[in-house]
Motif scaffolding. Structure first.
Motif, short mmCIF file in Angstrom:
data_model
loop_
_atom_site.label_atom_id
_atom_site.label_comp_id
_atom_site.label_asym_id
_atom_site.label_seq_id
_atom_site.Cartn_x
_atom_site.Cartn_y
_atom_site.Cartn_z
N THR A 110 0.83 -1.20 0.00
CA THR A 110 0.00 0.00 0.00
C THR A 110 0.87 1.25 0.00
O THR A 110 1.92 1.29 0.63
CB THR A 110 -0.95 0.02 1.20
OG1 THR A 110 -1.77 1.17 1.15
CG2 THR A 110 -0.17 0.02 2.52
N SER A 161 -8.65 5.63 -1.01
CA SER A 161 -8.41 4.51 -0.09
C SER A 161 -7.13 4.71 0.70
O SER A 161 -6.10 5.09 0.13
CB SER A 161 -8.32 3.20 -0.87
OG SER A 161 -9.55 2.89 -1.48
N THR A 163 -4.73 2.88 4.02
CA THR A 163 -4.50 1.74 4.90
C THR A 163 -4.22 2.25 6.30
O THR A 163 -3.41 3.17 6.49
CB THR A 163 -3.31 0.90 4.40
OG1 THR A 163 -3.63 0.41 3.09
CG2 THR A 163 -3.05 -0.28 5.32
N ASN A 181 -12.35 5.45 1.99
CA ASN A 181 -12.23 4.01 2.21
C ASN A 181 -11.03 3.73 3.11
O ASN A 181 -9.89 3.95 2.71
CB ASN A 181 -12.08 3.29 0.87
CG ASN A 181 -12.01 1.78 1.04
OD1 ASN A 181 -12.57 1.23 1.99
ND2 ASN A 181 -11.33 1.11 0.14
N ILE A 183 -8.83 0.96 5.01
CA ILE A 183 -8.51 -0.47 4.97
C ILE A 183 -7.74 -0.82 6.23
O ILE A 183 -6.60 -0.39 6.42
CB ILE A 183 -7.69 -0.81 3.72
CG1 ILE A 183 -8.43 -0.36 2.45
CG2 ILE A 183 -7.38 -2.30 3.67
CD1 ILE A 183 -7.57 -0.36 1.21
#
Length: 218
Positions: A110, A161, A163, A181, A183
């Motif tokens: 990521t 997104s 992480t 988003n 994660i």
């Protein structure tokens, strides 16, 4: 070339030591919470003996400089500085959060990482790291201790997104207003092996800072 690098991390509940020797990394990690002082030195001695390397043969010594636990940060820095000064070895300090962003890359590939750690007293250690196209992590300037009520504002200014890393997410009551988003991961400890890879990346880009004294980040 820095072919032999020793990395030390005691900034959180674990003790970890990694040694780079001719492109091969040997690692040791142990959860020890409040027993860092009695744990880390035997770990360093064992990894040096295992790899048949003396301290004066090292090309560099790297350590985590925080954020993290007050005592643990000071311990790693003091040991690294003492070894480096005594043997006149280059000393490198790496942000704990930068090495954890590298850990997220190692495990999940990521490039966008949000780090949140419990700072107690209704606070969160926060950072936003982005890995650019040449493999360099950017984000040390975003490291800050926030009050809990300010975390949602930080998150909702972002898009796409991301992480998540750290134990602070359990405390964050995130209200998603922009459909970002997040994660989640199980990364809650830093590791010296990621200091090694982070330092190696900087060395390849000729973008490394050598210290005489490392200023801790609490």
């Amino acid at each position: 070339m820095f072919k032999k690098i020793l990395a030390i991390d005691t900034s959180m509940d674990g003790c970890s030591v990694s040694l780079l020797k001719n492109n091969f990394i040997v690692n040791k990690f142990k959860l020890c919470k409040k027993k860092h002082t009695e744990t880390i030195l035997p770990m360093i001695a064992k990894i040096l003996n295992t790899c048949c390397i003396k301290i004066n043969e090292l090309n560099a010594i790297a350590c985590s400089k925080g954020p993290g636990n007050f005592t643990g940060i000071r311990l790693a820095i003091c040991i690294a500085q003492a070894m480096a000064l005594q043997k006149k070895i280059p000393l490198i300090g790496v942000s704990t959060f930068a090495s954890m962003a590298e850990q997220a890359w190692r495990k999940y590939a990521t490039k966008k990482v949000l780090i949140a750690f419990d700072a107690k007293k209704n606070g969160i250690y926060w950072a936003k790291y982005i890995r650019n196209n040449n493999g360099t992590w950017m984000g040390e300037n975003t490291e800050i201790c926030l009050k809990m009520e300010h975390v949602n504002t930080k998150i909702n200014k972002l898009s796409g997104s991301w992480t998540t890393v750290g134990n602070g997410w359990e405390k964050i009551n995130f209200k998603n207003t922009k459909k970002i988003n997040l994660i989640s991961t199980k990364i809650i400890f830093s590791h010296a092996k990621d200091i090694i890879t982070f330092v190696n990346l900087l060395l390849k880009k000729n973008n490394i800072l050598i210290f005489k004294n490392i200023v801790p980040i609490y």
